[in-house]
Design a protein around this motif. Structure first.
Motif, short mmCIF file in Angstrom:
data_model
loop_
_atom_site.label_atom_id
_atom_site.label_comp_id
_atom_site.label_asym_id
_atom_site.label_seq_id
_atom_site.Cartn_x
_atom_site.Cartn_y
_atom_site.Cartn_z
N UNK A 180 55.60 -30.04 -4.74
CA UNK A 180 55.07 -31.35 -5.14
C UNK A 180 53.55 -31.27 -5.27
N UNK A 181 53.08 -31.05 -6.49
CA UNK A 181 51.64 -30.87 -6.73
C UNK A 181 50.85 -32.16 -6.46
N UNK A 182 51.43 -33.31 -6.78
CA UNK A 182 50.72 -34.58 -6.57
C UNK A 182 50.53 -34.85 -5.07
N UNK A 183 51.58 -34.59 -4.28
CA UNK A 183 51.48 -34.76 -2.82
C UNK A 183 50.43 -33.81 -2.26
N UNK A 184 50.45 -32.56 -2.70
CA UNK A 184 49.45 -31.59 -2.26
C UNK A 184 48.04 -32.08 -2.55
N UNK A 185 47.81 -32.58 -3.75
CA UNK A 185 46.47 -33.04 -4.13
C UNK A 185 46.00 -34.16 -3.21
N UNK A 186 46.91 -35.09 -2.87
CA UNK A 186 46.54 -36.21 -2.01
C UNK A 186 46.19 -35.75 -0.61
N UNK A 187 47.06 -34.93 0.01
CA UNK A 187 46.81 -34.56 1.40
C UNK A 187 45.63 -33.60 1.50
N UNK A 188 45.47 -32.70 0.51
CA UNK A 188 44.35 -31.76 0.58
C UNK A 188 43.02 -32.49 0.42
N UNK A 189 42.96 -33.44 -0.46
CA UNK A 189 41.73 -34.23 -0.64
C UNK A 189 41.35 -34.91 0.68
N UNK A 190 42.34 -35.44 1.37
CA UNK A 190 42.08 -36.13 2.63
C UNK A 190 41.65 -35.17 3.73
N UNK A 191 42.35 -34.05 3.88
CA UNK A 191 42.01 -33.13 4.97
C UNK A 191 40.66 -32.46 4.75
N UNK A 192 40.36 -32.08 3.52
CA UNK A 192 39.07 -31.43 3.25
C UNK A 192 37.92 -32.39 3.56
N UNK A 193 38.12 -33.67 3.26
CA UNK A 193 37.08 -34.67 3.54
C UNK A 193 36.96 -34.92 5.05
N UNK A 194 38.09 -35.13 5.71
CA UNK A 194 38.06 -35.46 7.15
C UNK A 194 37.51 -34.32 7.99
N UNK A 195 37.85 -33.09 7.62
CA UNK A 195 37.44 -31.93 8.42
C UNK A 195 36.16 -31.27 7.88
#
Length: 517
Positions: free
Chosen positions: A499-514
Motif C-alpha cells: 500500500x504505497x499511499x499508506x506508506x506515504x502517510x505514515x512515513x511523512x508523519x514519522x520522519x517529521x515527529x522523529x
C-alpha cells in the motif's frame, strides 16, 4: 499485584530437619527475562493493551540495557535495508532478490510508528535516542559496481526505496562522504547509493526511556542484579504456568515466582533457559557465539568531517554482523566515529557471561545440528581464526579501504557486544547456521524466546507483535486490543509493502515527529 503491589502466595516447604519453612511465591501474569530493548518493548505493548497485567522484568546486571542493547555493543543502525548489501543477495540467475530488504524496511517503519506515537505522548524524547544519519552503500571495482547499480534500479522501483540515490561521480561522492574521498586515487573509483533519511539509534537510551516509563506505571516491577536459576512448567487444568526460581545476586537469596507467561529476551542468555524449559519446540536449537570489536576514532576533526553510515561488501565467510561499515554515532549526546566490526570467536554467550556457556549449551537434542554446522561452515571458521589473530596495523589496513589517509594513532580498539547466531535442525545438512532473528514459542503460548541477531533491535516492535500474535492469539482478536494497537501503530493490520499511499502517510508523519526528514 494490586496498585503496583505484588500478589504473594504463601506455601510450605519441608526441610531436612523435619521443620517447615514458609516460603513466599509471587504470582505474575508476565515475567520477562532480560532488560534489553526486546523485553522493554514487549512490556510497553502489553501494558498498553492491558494495564491490569502484573509484569515483572528480571535483569542480572546492575541496570537495564547494559548488554546487547548498549550503544557500543551494537551497530546503532536503524536497519531498513537501505545500506546493508547482505539483505539483497543475487540468486543463481544473477537477479537481485529484494524481498528480505522490503520486509526489513517495512518492519523498521513499524518501529518508527510506535516510537513516534510514544514521542507524541511524551513517553519518549526523540532527540535522546534517534538521529538523522544518511545510509550509504559504497563499493569498489567493476563487478561490485554492476551489482550495486542493479540493486539500486531494482529497489528504487519500489515505493519503500523510491528516495534512494545512486552515483559514481567523484564530485557527488565527495558531497556525500568527503572523508572517504580524501586522498583516494582515480584507480580506486567508487560507486555508492544513499538514502538521506537513514537513522542512528541509541537502543540503550531508548530502552532506558521505555523502562523509566514502565516504572511509573502500576503493576510493573523491575528486578536488577537478579538471575533466573531454574524454570519449570506447571500443568494446570485450565492453563499451564511457569515456576521460576530467581536469585537476588547481592544477597544470594532465592525467591519463587509463578507466571502465566514467560518471555526469554536475554540475548545470548535466552538459549540456555529455552533449553532448560524442555518445550519440544526448542529441540535441535543451538548457538554459535561471535564477538565483535570496533576501531573508535579519537580525532575530533575526523569525527566532525563524516556524517553517514557507509556499508560495503562482507569478506568471504564473514557473518552478517561483520559487514564492514564506517559509522557516525551519537553516544551519550556526543558524536562518535566507529569502524568495524571485527569478528572473533568466543565461548561466551554474553559479554559478561561465562567461558563455559558454549560447552553447557551442547545437548543430546542439538548435537547433530551443531555437527552439521561445523561440517558445512569451514569458510566462517577460517574467517574467524584470521580475525582473532589480527594486530592493530592489520585492522588499520581494512579501515584504509574506506579511509585511504587513516592514521593509526587516531584510532583505538574497543570491544563490542556478543552475538549468538542461531543453529537449528536441517535435514539436508543435519544443521544450519541461521543469520537473523527468530522467535521460538511453546505450542500453548505460555513461553516465547527470541534468538539471533541482525536486524534485531531495529525490528523490535514487529518482533514483539509476532510474540503477541503467537502467545496471546485470542486476545489479539479482540476489538479493544486491535484499536489500541492501531492507535499506536497506524499501519497495524495492513501492508506497507503493498500500500504505497499508506506508506506515504505514515512515513511523512514519522520522519517529521522523529526529526529525520
Amino acid at each position: 499485584m494490586r496498585g503496583g503491589i505484588m500478589i504473594v502466595r504463601l506455601t510450605s516447604r519441608r526441610l531436612n530437619t523435619g521443620e517447615s519453612q514458609t516460603m513466599a511465591t509471587t504470582d505474575l501474569d508476565v515475567l520477562l527475562v532480560g532488560g534489553g530493548i526486546m523485553s522493554a518493548t514487549l512490556a510497553v505493548l502489553l501494558h498498553r493493551l492491558d494495564p491490569t497485567l502484573h509484569i515483572c522484568m528480571v535483569e542480572q546486571l546492575d541496570d537495564v540495557a547494559l548488554e546487547s542493547s548498549d550503544a557500543l555493543n551494537n551497530a546503532g543502525t536503524g536497519h531498513a535495508g537501505y545500506c546493508e548489501l547482505n539483505y539483497t543477495p543475487k540468486d543463481k540467475h544473477g537477479d537481485i532478490q529484494i524481498r528480505r530488504a522490503l520486509e526489513i524496511n517495512a518492519a523498521f517503519e513499524v518501529s518508527l510508528q510506535c516510537w513516534s506515537s510514544l514521542v507524541k505522548e511524551g513517553v519518549l524524547n526523540a532527540a535522546d535516542f534517534i538521529q538523522r544519519v544518511p545510509h550509504l552503500s559504497a563499493v569498489w571495482g567493476e563487478e561490485d559496481a554492476a551489482f550495486l547499480r542493479k540493486r539500486f534500479e531494482t529497489l528504487q522501483a519500489h515505493p519503500l526505496f523510491a528516495e534512494m540515490q545512486w552515483s559514481d561521480q567523484a564530485s557527488q561522492l565527495s558531497d556525500w562522504m568527503p572523508l572517504m574521498m580524501a586522498g583516494r586515487q582515480p584507480a580506486g573509483k567508487m560507486s555508492a547509493t544513499r538514502v538521506a533519511h537513514g537513522s542512528d539509534v541509541n537502543f540503550g537510551a531508548l530502552t532506558r526511556q521505555l523502562v523509566a516509563y514502565l516504572k511509573t506505571r502500576p503493576n510493573f516491577t523491575l528486578l536488577t542484579q537478579s538471575r533466573v536459576t531454574k524454570l519449570k512448567q506447571q500443568q494446570q487444568r485450565e492453563q499451564s504456568s511457569w515456576q521460576l526460581h530467581i536469585q537476588h545476586l547481592a544477597s544470594g537469596h532465592t525467591q519463587t515466582y509463578q507466571s502465566k507467561f514467560v518471555f526469554l529476551g536475554a540475548g545470548g542468555g535466552a538459549l540456555p533457559l529455552l533449553q532448560q524449559s524442555g518445550i519440544p519446540e526448542a529441540h535441535g536449537y543451538g548457538g554459535f557465539p561471535v564477538s565483535g570489536q570496533w576501531l573508535i576514532c579519537n580525532n575530533t576533526k575526523l569525527i566532525n568531517a563524516h556524517h553517514a553510515k557507509v556499508y560495503s561488501q562482507a569478506a568471504v565467510g564473514a557473518p552478517p554482523m561483520s559487514v564492514p561499515h564506517l559509522d557516525t554515532r551519537m553516544i551519550q549526546g556526543q558524536p562518535a566515529l566507529l569502524f568495524g566490526p571485527y569478528a572473533g570467536f568466543t565461548t561466551r554467550f554474553l559479554k559478561q557471561g561465562s567461558r563455559f556457556d558454549l560447552a553447557k549449551s551442547v545437548k543430546l537434542k542439538n548435537i547433530k545440528s551443531l555437527l552439521g554446522v561445523g561440517r558445512h561452515n569451514l569458510d566462517l571458521t577460517k574467517y574467524l581464526i584470521k580475525e582473532v589473530f589480527q594486530n592493530h596495523e592489520q585492522r588499520m589496513e581494512s579501515l584504509r579501504v574506506f579511509l585511504p589517509e587513516a592514521n593509526s594513532d587516531d584510532w583505538q580498539l574497543a570491544h563490542a557486544g556478543q552475538r549468538v547466531q542461531i543453529i537449528k535442525r536441517c535435514h539436508q545438512h543435519w544443521g544450519k547456521l541461521e543469520f537473523g532473528t527468530e522467535i521460538v514459542a511453546s505450542a500453548d503460548g505460555s513461553l516465547a524466546a527470541l534468538l539471533g541477531a541482525s536486524p534485531g533491535a531495529s525490528v523490535s516492535v514487529k518482533a514483539m507483535l509476532d510474540v503477541l500474535q503467537r502467545c496471546f492469539a485470542s486476545r489479539m482478536q479482540s476489538q479493544d486490543w486491535q484499536d489500541s494497537l492501531k492507535s499506536l501503530i497506524p499501519s497495524f493490520g495492513e501492508s506497507l509493502i503493498d500500500d504505497a499511499a499508506l506508506l506515504a502517510r505514515v512515513r511523512r508523519d514519522t520522519l517529521s515527529t522523529l526529526n529525520l526528514g
